[in-house]
Design an enzyme around this catalytic site. Structure first.
Site, PDB file in Angstrom:
ATOM      1  N   LYS A 182       0.691  -1.446   0.135  1.00  0.00           N
ATOM      2  CA  LYS A 182      -0.216   0.304  -0.111  1.00  0.00           C
ATOM      3  C   LYS A 182       0.729   1.508  -0.386  1.00  0.00           C
ATOM      4  O   LYS A 182       1.636   1.071   0.755  1.00  0.00           O
ATOM      5  CB  LYS A 182      -1.014   0.069   1.858  1.00  0.00           C
ATOM      6  CG  LYS A 182      -1.394   0.852   1.383  1.00  0.00           C
ATOM      7  CD  LYS A 182      -2.399   1.139   2.192  1.00  0.00           C
ATOM      8  CE  LYS A 182      -3.867   2.100   2.534  1.00  0.00           C
ATOM      9  NZ  LYS A 182      -4.709   2.059   3.744  1.00  0.00           N
ATOM     10  N   SER A 225      -9.330   2.243   2.770  1.00  0.00           N
ATOM     11  CA  SER A 225      -9.011   2.885   2.433  1.00  0.00           C
ATOM     12  C   SER A 225      -7.978   1.841   1.525  1.00  0.00           C
ATOM     13  O   SER A 225      -7.185   2.188   0.667  1.00  0.00           O
ATOM     14  CB  SER A 225      -8.117   3.759   3.063  1.00  0.00           C
ATOM     15  OG  SER A 225      -7.284   3.358   3.922  1.00  0.00           O
ATOM     16  N   SER A 256      -9.804  -0.308   7.140  1.00  0.00           N
ATOM     17  CA  SER A 256      -9.134  -0.185   5.760  1.00  0.00           C
ATOM     18  C   SER A 256      -8.587  -1.310   5.444  1.00  0.00           C
ATOM     19  O   SER A 256      -7.939  -1.310   4.684  1.00  0.00           O
ATOM     20  CB  SER A 256      -7.948   1.553   5.940  1.00  0.00           C
ATOM     21  OG  SER A 256      -9.174   2.264   5.528  1.00  0.00           O
TER      22      SER A 256
HETATM   23  N1  GLN Z   1     -13.367   5.161   7.291  1.00  0.00           N
HETATM   24  C1  GLN Z   1     -12.248   5.769   7.836  1.00  0.00           C
HETATM   25  C2  GLN Z   1     -11.233   7.197   7.912  1.00  0.00           C
HETATM   26  O1  GLN Z   1     -12.284   6.921   6.364  1.00  0.00           O
HETATM   27  C3  GLN Z   1     -11.263   4.100   7.649  1.00  0.00           C
HETATM   28  C4  GLN Z   1     -10.252   4.552   7.114  1.00  0.00           C
HETATM   29  C5  GLN Z   1      -9.068   3.724   7.846  1.00  0.00           C
HETATM   30  O2  GLN Z   1      -8.866   3.156   7.853  1.00  0.00           O
HETATM   31  N2  GLN Z   1      -8.306   4.214   7.067  1.00  0.00           N
HETATM   32  O3  GLN Z   1     -10.776   7.061   8.856  1.00  0.00           O
END
Ligand code: GLN
Length: 486
Positions: free
Chosen positions: A79, A154, A178
């Site tokens: 990632k 994400s 994420s």
């Molecule tokens: N959807 C959540 C956010 O936008 C979690 C994202 C994540 O785990 N990085 O903060």
């Protein structure tokens, strides 16, 4: 079977026996990428030269009689939130366009040392803020099961790459879901380890008290193999825990007889798509057949998870992202500036996308004098109550089960203008990060021809237990073997 269709475990067997070389495996992956990446758009950067060199190195080791670890020659996708020495690391943001870190994240270095050729860097929501990968400043990644739908986020690029056969294992990061939610939406397995289990050194920080790095893979066994490489204390991360690391693969005994599972009522009710709920209930029935005792549990404070998270995560993000000022690295405005504040404002206004700017403003507000007690401090207190609900539930349950995501993958653009709906996509996963515990998502059925993910949560540092449970399920079912057609 084509090489790209094999699990990491199967590849490892063939590599160790000498049936295939690491160079052949890596080449097979780049051929696969060549044929489907155009449709899926999982990668921001491909690192074929680096990967081939690493693969040939592994082949040399084996030719010289060395016995590298089981993942030597098994490629990995990273990632783009993890620093890779000399290789562009953008976090899906214009702010870091062209940035080449001078060092590797510990997790990246561990993969290198294990002989895993690096395929490339995967797409993501900007600075890991989002649930669909649509917040990337660079491209829209598509769900391999239906190219009109999102892969989740994400870590959407990592999940889509694995689901599409463009990587056997990918690294992701999980602050509120994420790793697990994109794994669920793409029909693969993904593990968020206990806070402190895996080093965060070189992980570009979003919310430091919640972030963890973990693997996404085709099945639980592959996650266990990856965790044998990733887990453990790191002198460069003071929050990494000095707790013994078991052999996660050896822990997959297939035996879950007598384990006790709780099903939190708050994560099975309102807001969960009824068809998803039915699928999860069927999966829970399967665990009963495997000899586990199942019981509903009440965890009333979980209802506050989303608001608590959306105070704490933006507060930490506002502090962490203050470093992007256009002075040392990253984007710097080319406009005329009147003073240093003007330089900061213009640089940050241009470099950050709208969601990131929103989070910085929310976090700054929550931490400002006069509001700190009402928002940030209060949220921290409720976070403790949420943790206590988990502690109580784990007193007489070994694991907790619930959906990973309240719905299957939604359409591209469908929720882009609805910030609340977008945030609800992580409603089942966020409590886990607030409590710091480990959780796994595994595929457990289909709704609307799209994969459904089941979440298995465990006590701190009991990744081995949740993977044993997930693996036992995969021995009895074949949802994890289904592949999208591309
Ligand atoms: N959807 C959540 C956010 O936008 C979690 C994202 C994540 O785990 N990085 O903060």
């Amino acid at each position: 079977m084509k090489l790209y269709e094999l699990t990491a475990y199967e590849l490892s067997e063939r590599l160790t026996s000498g049936e295939v070389s690491a160079a052949e495996v890596t080449e097979a992956y780049f051929e696969r990428i060549e044929s489907v990446e155009e449709k899926v758009a999982a990668y921001l950067e491909l690192t074929q030269d680096v990967a081939m060199e690493q693969a040939r190195q592994v082949d040399d080791w084996r030719a010289g009689g060395e016995q590298p670890g089981p993942l030597a020659g098994v490629p990995v996708a990273i990632k783009d939130v993890l620093c890779t020495r000399g290789i562009r690391t953008t976090c899906g943001s214009k702010m870091l366009k062209g940035f080449r870190p001078p060092y590797d994240a510990t997790t990246v270095r561990r993969c290198r040392d294990a002989g895993m050729p690096m395929l490339g860097k995967t797409n993501m929501d900007e600075f890991a803020m989002g649930s669909s990968t649509e917040n990337s400043a660079y491209k829209v990644t598509r769900n391999p099961w239906d190219l009109d739908r999102v892969p989740g986020g994400s870590s959407g690029g990592s999940a889509a790459a694995v689901a599409a056969g463009m990587a056997p294992i990918a690294l992701g990061s999980d602050t509120g879901g994420s790793i697990r939610q994109p794994a669920a939406l793409c029909g693969i397995s993904g593990l968020k380890p206990t806070y402190g289990r895996v080093s965060r050194y070189g992980l570009v920080a979003y919310a430091s008290s919640l972030d963890q790095v973990g693997p996404l893979a085709r099945d639980v066994r592959d996650c266990a193999l990856a965790m044998n490489v990733l887990a453990g204390r790191d002198q460069y991360d003071a929050t990494s825990a000095d707790v013994d690391v078991p052999d996660y693969v050896a822990a997959l005994t297939g035996d879950v007889e007598g384990l006790r599972a709780g099903v939190p009522k708050e994560l099975m009710g309102e807001g969960i798509d009824p068809a998803v709920r039915t699928t999860i209930e069927a999966a829970i029935g399967q665990f009963e057949e495997l000899g586990m005792a199942i019981e509903e549990v009440e965890m009333p404070n979980l209802d506050h998870s989303l608001p608590v998270y959306y105070v704490i995560a933006p507060a930490e993000a506002a502090s962490n992202l203050a470093r992007y000022d256009g002075v040392r690295y990253g984007h710097r405005t080319e406009e005329d500036v009147s003073d240093v504040y003007d330089l900061f404002a213009k640089t940050r206004g241009e470099g950050f996308g709208p969601e990131v700017r929103l989070r910085i403003m929310l976090g700054t507000f929550a931490l400002s004098a006069g509001y700190y007690d009402a928002y940030y401090l209060k949220a921290q207190k409720v976070r403790t109550l949420i943790k206590q609900d988990f502690d109580a539930a784990f007193e007489d349950h070994d694991v907790l089960l619930c959906p990973t995501s309240p719905t299957v993958a939604f359409g591209i653009g469908e929720k882009a203008d609805d910030p609340l709906q977008m945030k609800l996509a992580h409603v089942c996963t966020i409590p886990v990060n607030l409590a710091g515990i480990p959780a796994l998502s595994i595929p457990c059925g289909m709704v609307d021809a799209m994969p459904v993910g089941l979440q298995i949560m465990g006590r701190p540092f009991e990744e081995a237990t949740i993977m044993r449970v997930g693996d036992a399920y995969q021995r009895a079912t074949d949802y994890h073997r289904q592949r999208p057609e591309l």
